[in-house]
Enzyme design. Structure first.
Site, PDB file in Angstrom:
ATOM      1  N   HIS B  79       0.850  -1.198   0.000  1.00  0.00           N
ATOM      2  CA  HIS B  79       0.000   0.000   0.000  1.00  0.00           C
ATOM      3  C   HIS B  79       0.886   1.249   0.000  1.00  0.00           C
ATOM      4  CE1 HIS B  79      -3.005   2.966   1.256  1.00  0.00           C
ATOM      5  NE2 HIS B  79      -2.242   3.263   2.295  1.00  0.00           N
ATOM      6  N   ASP B 108       7.538  22.406 -25.095  1.00  0.00           N
ATOM      7  CA  ASP B 108       7.522  21.039 -24.540  1.00  0.00           C
ATOM      8  C   ASP B 108       8.599  20.983 -23.473  1.00  0.00           C
ATOM      9  OD1 ASP B 108       7.322  18.225 -24.116  1.00  0.00           O
ATOM     10  OD2 ASP B 108       6.720  17.952 -26.205  1.00  0.00           O
ATOM     11  N   TRP B 144       7.449  -0.598   4.002  1.00  0.00           N
ATOM     12  CA  TRP B 144       8.014   0.077   2.824  1.00  0.00           C
ATOM     13  C   TRP B 144       9.404   0.600   3.120  1.00  0.00           C
ATOM     14  CZ3 TRP B 144       9.308   5.242   1.475  1.00  0.00           C
ATOM     15  CH2 TRP B 144       9.144   6.177   2.496  1.00  0.00           C
ATOM     16  N   SER B 171      12.976   6.345 -13.060  1.00  0.00           N
ATOM     17  CA  SER B 171      11.872   7.106 -13.626  1.00  0.00           C
ATOM     18  C   SER B 171      11.753   8.478 -12.954  1.00  0.00           C
ATOM     19  CB  SER B 171      10.574   6.313 -13.456  1.00  0.00           C
ATOM     20  OG  SER B 171       9.472   7.126 -13.736  1.00  0.00           O
ATOM     21  N   SER B 172      11.829   8.491 -11.616  1.00  0.00           N
ATOM     22  CA  SER B 172      11.706   9.771 -10.909  1.00  0.00           C
ATOM     23  C   SER B 172      12.833  10.715 -11.281  1.00  0.00           C
ATOM     24  CB  SER B 172      11.751   9.556  -9.398  1.00  0.00           C
ATOM     25  OG  SER B 172      10.723   8.712  -9.012  1.00  0.00           O
ATOM     26  N   HIS B 255      13.492  11.341   4.317  1.00  0.00           N
ATOM     27  CA  HIS B 255      12.876  12.585   4.751  1.00  0.00           C
ATOM     28  C   HIS B 255      12.716  13.601   3.627  1.00  0.00           C
ATOM     29  CE1 HIS B 255      10.658  14.707   7.648  1.00  0.00           C
ATOM     30  NE2 HIS B 255      11.121  15.784   7.064  1.00  0.00           N
ATOM     31  N   GLU B 257      12.210  12.812   0.733  1.00  0.00           N
ATOM     32  CA  GLU B 257      11.090  12.216  -0.016  1.00  0.00           C
ATOM     33  C   GLU B 257       9.747  12.741   0.508  1.00  0.00           C
ATOM     34  OE1 GLU B 257      10.765  10.255  -2.604  1.00  0.00           O
ATOM     35  OE2 GLU B 257       8.652   9.729  -2.393  1.00  0.00           O
ATOM     36  N   TYR B 259       9.132  15.600   1.557  1.00  0.00           N
ATOM     37  CA  TYR B 259       8.894  16.922   0.972  1.00  0.00           C
ATOM     38  C   TYR B 259       8.703  16.856  -0.527  1.00  0.00           C
ATOM     39  CZ  TYR B 259       9.463  18.441   5.598  1.00  0.00           C
ATOM     40  OH  TYR B 259       9.251  18.585   6.928  1.00  0.00           O
ATOM     41  N   SER B 270      -0.889  27.244  -3.728  1.00  0.00           N
ATOM     42  CA  SER B 270      -0.520  28.657  -3.879  1.00  0.00           C
ATOM     43  C   SER B 270      -0.996  29.221  -5.213  1.00  0.00           C
ATOM     44  CB  SER B 270       1.004  28.817  -3.797  1.00  0.00           C
ATOM     45  OG  SER B 270       1.474  28.306  -2.581  1.00  0.00           O
ATOM     46  N   HIS B 304      15.042  11.920  12.937  1.00  0.00           N
ATOM     47  CA  HIS B 304      13.862  11.984  13.814  1.00  0.00           C
ATOM     48  C   HIS B 304      12.912  10.817  13.546  1.00  0.00           C
ATOM     49  CE1 HIS B 304      11.787  14.804  10.700  1.00  0.00           C
ATOM     50  NE2 HIS B 304      11.396  13.587  10.499  1.00  0.00           N
ATOM     51  N   HIS B 305      13.171  10.070  12.476  1.00  0.00           N
ATOM     52  CA  HIS B 305      12.416   8.832  12.260  1.00  0.00           C
ATOM     53  C   HIS B 305      12.980   7.692  13.097  1.00  0.00           C
ATOM     54  CE1 HIS B 305      10.227  10.391   8.706  1.00  0.00           C
ATOM     55  NE2 HIS B 305      11.311  11.113   8.540  1.00  0.00           N
ATOM     56  N   THR B 330       7.267  26.351   7.413  1.00  0.00           N
ATOM     57  CA  THR B 330       5.951  25.786   7.109  1.00  0.00           C
ATOM     58  C   THR B 330       4.866  26.706   7.640  1.00  0.00           C
ATOM     59  OG1 THR B 330       6.995  23.638   7.413  1.00  0.00           O
ATOM     60  CG2 THR B 330       4.617  23.659   7.162  1.00  0.00           C
ATOM     61  N   LYS B 333       4.279  29.608   5.355  1.00  0.00           N
ATOM     62  CA  LYS B 333       3.450  29.289   4.190  1.00  0.00           C
ATOM     63  C   LYS B 333       1.965  29.321   4.561  1.00  0.00           C
ATOM     64  CE  LYS B 333       4.995  26.846   0.858  1.00  0.00           C
ATOM     65  NZ  LYS B 333       6.005  27.366  -0.059  1.00  0.00           N
ATOM     66  N   ARG B 452       1.652   0.278  15.277  1.00  0.00           N
ATOM     67  CA  ARG B 452       1.433   0.202  13.830  1.00  0.00           C
ATOM     68  C   ARG B 452       1.633  -1.216  13.321  1.00  0.00           C
ATOM     69  NH1 ARG B 452       5.688   3.938  10.801  1.00  0.00           N
ATOM     70  NH2 ARG B 452       4.522   3.245   8.995  1.00  0.00           N
TER      71      ARG B 452
END
Lengths: 411, 542
Positions: B79, B108, B144, B171-172, B255, B257, B259, B270, B304-305, B330, B333, B452
């Site tokens: 998932h 293009d 994951w 790809s990314s 991390h 990722e 963002y 925005s 922090h993870h 943040t 914003k 979890r």
């Protein structure tokens, strides 16, 4: 501190409508972080509430402005757009204010973190080792050590389509066979490691959560203020039965703890001795084994005394006892019908190993193989019984094994 | 979606799309590829959504009713991988494909063939990944995050997992390079960097995050592969390796990722809020600097993870302080968005509804993020449903709502037809209600002690799990309204859209006809004050 917000009340109402399972949370709190029973857990709870209320206040201000605007500054109400679009002063203000708030949060958080980090001058040292999927507790310097696994009743009920109503199982999934017994009022240092994959030892009431990592020994400490039973779980995904390796801690007054510890020592490290306050029946205990002092060293070879080969047991006795041991320890992987879950968990029915020499089977139970963890913590009688059971079930034609065979194999 | 007549291009008839299926396989057109990316992303949202329903169905009641624990773990693992790498990231790449050239006034993307390759890697990547479900040992079940040693216990599907990750990463990276090169080199004359629409700005920064971190992930999973098959011990303690090293490397990717998944969303919101507030975005410059600050900070907060792995005190303090700092940009914003709405002349078409809900619900996810940043309290939250609630709040009503808002906002331009506003609003309200029903109770579950990634739980957690499951099914079903609404636009039914589409819309994309021709801006446009003043006010547009 059970501070409920408006939405929490709404949630409570909804949950009342659902009406099921209104049992008290094992942590003593249903909505919120438990306050716990240690100085650190109180501090953590206060920090949690402190940040929570800061967020609530900021939320009221920001969302208040936003929703006021959403309702008042509508085109349909004839609002005409203003033309302002930047202000350095405003930007500086709303950069600075959050920064100051954050400093106000960081200081107490850092102070608590520093206290949590200080594991010096511990009164008692306990080594905790994570296994797939159980915990081993060693009282360092006391020669007491045992495994703690999910209570048999929960284990039966949690199987897919078990047919058992889990609401009838006391402390479903948060009960173990042998809880960790600790004294109150003493600084206890835990040394946490793992035998296979990464686990995490978590007891919310102590605000203690630390990863158990192979190759590492992590330190963490606690000092329990009041006696009681405290429940926790493995918090780090550790494979199939991650959800089924709970933690139960019995905190006793110091004199009771000393008595318990002395009793454990006098028994050697016999596993089957339930803690005096054990929450669950001892699943693997075989009543007829009482005659023999089924002493079991966890790490070392068994004493020679444990060789009651001459006594021998009847096949029926062994099979009846073996089925119980199998259902407690083996069924999760090898399945009730001995079919396993290939290829990870091989079938026992028709297995070459099972139908081969009995010593190979005993050795595998004692030492494990690949994904299969070792089971040296089982008594000789239990291993004999379960080996016999496997040998004689599902069309297998192996030999009957006696406790003496296991004792010999341990040497 | 992009299928358009090209009558206005009768002098270049050969530039039109090739007929039949080969159009989609061979296309190098940014609009076609944008469409392919979006269709692929919504297909993956559907597959990942079905997996979440398996998870929620099993968790409706305590005890195991439907699936074995191993399969349940595969569902949570897949998932996440499907939603992150197959859903949100390709959806943003699809929006960038469509909108970046049209917003900066070029014909293009800079590297059209790379663009085609980058997209067509994805179906193969996900076939590899999902094929593991049909193998005897089952799909990846170690989460994951693929922490060793657990992930190394996976069966014969393991190399498929690793190679699928590699393909997604390639790809990314191709998509990111393409966007960065296009934005830096192909802006129309007069479109200076600080006149660019914020969607382009946030994507430019996202592209750099992708280029910096995807190779790190590739390195980490390659080390897993060699640990498993070639006898190395990078992460195996018994061979002198370090299981925690993987976590550091993974989260150094992981991390940023996070963002990557949210910065383009900031750009979309925005863009939409000023349009429907009929008012210039407040603090354009500070929005750009805040985005850049967040991107920089994202590289120094990864541990922090991992507060519970047993880092030294100094490490925990550093990562706690740096993480808390992220709240500052943040917050800026969020304040800017509110200030943009303030004293505007607002109307609430579907894109605006999703954008306002984004600001509200993303901020709630930000609050729980602030709580999680406090290391001593994180010891209690870590690996509980509180974390699950937190990141779903920023990812679903955050990233996914922004994607929905963006599609509603731009689909009239893409197809030349307005979507049905009534069904759009119905879709919004059902989504907004059910997503909160799904994820809000999970805060309580986590605080009360539910961990979890478990298929079963102690009975006192039943109430909230039931509510959450009902919400998940409701949210899933509500999305069909969206699908039908979009299919209606794509099949040319509905009210024709004007070129400007929205009363308050500014930007080059609104100067081309609706539907947008197959080729746009083959001659660079003149970037006048009109199209940039919504971004930074007439005073600055010189």
């Amino acid at each position: 501190m059970q501070k409920m917000l408006g939405w929490a009340r709404v949630g409570a109402l909804v949950s009342c409508l659902f009406g099921s399972g209104s049992a008290l949370a094992y942590t003593g709190a249903k909505w919120n972080l438990p306050e716990g029973v240690t100085e650190m857990s109180h501090e953590v709870h206060h920090l949690h509430m402190f940040v929570f209320w800061i967020c609530v206040v900021i939320g009221i201000v920001v969302f208040g402005a936003m929703f006021y605007s959403v309702f008042a500054h509508r085109k349909s109400k004839g609002a005409v757009a203003a033309s302002f679009h930047e202000s350095t002063l405003v930007e500086i203000i709303w950069t600075a204010i959050p920064f100051v708030i954050l400093i106000g949060m960081a200081i107490p958080a850092a102070a608590t973190l520093v206290k949590m980090d200080d594991t010096h001058n511990a009164d008692i040292n306990i080594k905790i080792t994570g296994y797939q999927w159980k915990w081993q507790y060693e009282y360092l310097g006391e020669d007491v050590s045992y495994f703690s696994t999910l209570a048999a009743e929960s284990n039966r009920a949690r199987q897919l389509n078990s047919g058992i109503d889990v609401y009838t199982v006391p402390n479903y999934l948060v009960d173990v066979d042998h809880p960790l017994v600790l004294p109150v009022g003493k600084k206890i240092r835990f040394l946490i490691t793992s035998n296979d994959v990464i686990h995490a030892w978590w007891v919310p009431a102590f605000a203690v959560k630390k990863d158990a990592i192979p190759g590492y020994i992590n330190e963490v400490w606690t000092k329990i203020d009041e006696p009681g039973t405290f429940r926790g779980v493995c918090a780090e995904l550790c494979g199939r039965d991650h959800g089924f390796m709970p933690i139960v801690v019995k905190a006793l007054p110091e004199d009771e703890f000393k008595a318990w510890l002395a009793e454990q020592k006098s028994k050697g490290t016999e596993v089957a001795s339930a803690a005096p306050v054990a929450a669950a029946p001892v699943p693997a205990a075989v009543a007829v084994a009482a005659a023999a002092p089924a002493a079991t060293e966890v790490a070392a070879a068994a004493p020679a005394a444990a060789a009651p080969a001459a006594a021998g047991k009847s096949k029926d006795e062994l099979l009846a006892a073996g089925e119980k041991v199998y259902k407690t320890n083996c069924i999760a992987c090898h399945q009730a019908g001995g079919t396993g879950m290939p290829p990870t968990f091989p079938p026992l029915a028709g297995s070459k190993v099972v139908n081969g020499p009995k010593d190979a089977v005993i050795q595998q139970v004692l030492h494990g193989k690949n994904m299969m963890p070792p089971f040296p913590q089982l008594s000789n009688d239990d291993i004999a019984a379960v080996t016999s059971y496997v040998h004689s079930s599902w069309g297998n034609k192996g030999e009957i094994v006696q406790a003496g065979d296991v004792a010999a194999a341990r040497k | 979606m992009a299928h358009t007549d090209h009558a206005h291009h009768d002098d270049h008839a050969h530039h039109g799309p090739a007929p039949g299926i080969m159009r989609w396989i061979k296309t190098t057109n940014h609009k076609d590829l944008g469409t392919l990316y979006l269709v692929f992303a919504f297909t993956m949202f559907f597959i990942g959504g079905l997996m979440s329903l398996v998870i929620r169905a099993e968790l409706f009641h305590p005890g195991l009713q439907f699936v074995r624990p191993e399969f349940f773990n595969s569902m949570t693992t897949l998932h996440a991988l499907v939603m992150i790498f197959g859903g949100v990231m390709p959806a943003f790449t699809g929006l960038a494909n469509w909108m970046v050239p049209m917003q900066i006034g070029c014909s293009d993307l800079a590297l059209p063939r790379v663009n085609n390759w980058g997209f067509w890697l994805l179906p193969f990547a996900f076939c590899l990944l999902l094929s593991t479900l049909f193998m005897p040992s089952g799909g990846p079940a170690g989460g994951w995050t693929m922490y060793p040693p657990l992930v190394l216990q996976m069966g014969e599907g393991f190399p498929f997992l690793i190679f699928a990750i590699h393909l997604m990463g390639i790809s990314s990276i191709t998509g990111a390079i393409n966007v960065a090169v296009t934005i830096l080199n192909m802006r129309a004359p007069g479109m200076t960097l600080l006149k660019m629409p914020l969607f382009c700005w946030t994507w430019l920064i996202t592209a750099y995050l992708l280029i910096a971190t995807m190779p790190v992930l590739a390195g980490a999973v390659t080390m897993l592969l060699t640990d498993r098959y070639f006898g190395t011990s990078f992460f195996t303690a018994s061979g002198g390796g370090d299981p925690v090293l993987f976590q550091h490397v993974f989260w150094f990717f992981g991390h940023p990722e996070v963002y990557i998944l949210i910065l383009p969303a900031f750009g979309i919101v925005s863009t939409i809020i000023p349009t429907f507030a009929r008012k210039t975005l407040f603090g354009y410059d500070s929005m750009v600097y805040a985005t850049a600050s967040i991107a920089f900070l994202s590289f120094i907060v990864w541990a922090h993870h991992m507060f519970t792995v047993g880092m030294p005190l100094a490490g925990e303090l550093f990562f706690m302080f740096s993480t808390m700092l992220i709240a500052v940009p943040t917050g800026v914003k969020v304040f800017n968005w509110v200030a943009t709405m303030w004293r505007g002349s607002m109307s609430f078409e579907t894109p605006m509804l999703f954008a306002v809900a984004f600001v509200f619900l993303f901020t709630i996810g930000g609050f729980s993020g602030l709580m999680l940043a406090m290391a001593p309290v994180d010891f209690q939250y870590h690996d509980t449903y509180f974390v699950v609630a937190h990141f779903h709040y920023v990812l679903v009503p955050g990233a996914v709502f922004s994607i929905l808002a963006g599609v509603y906002y731009w689909i009239p331009k893409w197809t030349g037809r307005m979507y049905n506003e009534f069904w759009g609003k119905t879709h919004f309200w059902l989504s907004a209600i059910f997503i909160n029903v799904t994820f809000f109770p999970q805060h309580f579950l986590g605080l009360a002690g539910m961990q979890r990634r478990v298929p079963d739980y102690a009975v006192q957690f039943t109430d909230f799990n039931e509510i959450s499951t009902i919400g998940a099914f409701g949210f899933f079903l509500a999305q069909f309204i969206f699908i039908f609404n979009m299919i209606k636009c794509m099949s040319k039914k509905g009210v024709p859209a004007t070129d400007r589409v929205w009363e308050g819309a500014h930007g080059l994309e609104w100067t081309v006809p609706s539907p947008a021709p197959y080729h746009t801006f083959e001659v660079p446009p003149y970037v006048g004050d009109d199209e940039t003043q919504s971004l930074h006010g007439a005073a600055k547009a010189h």
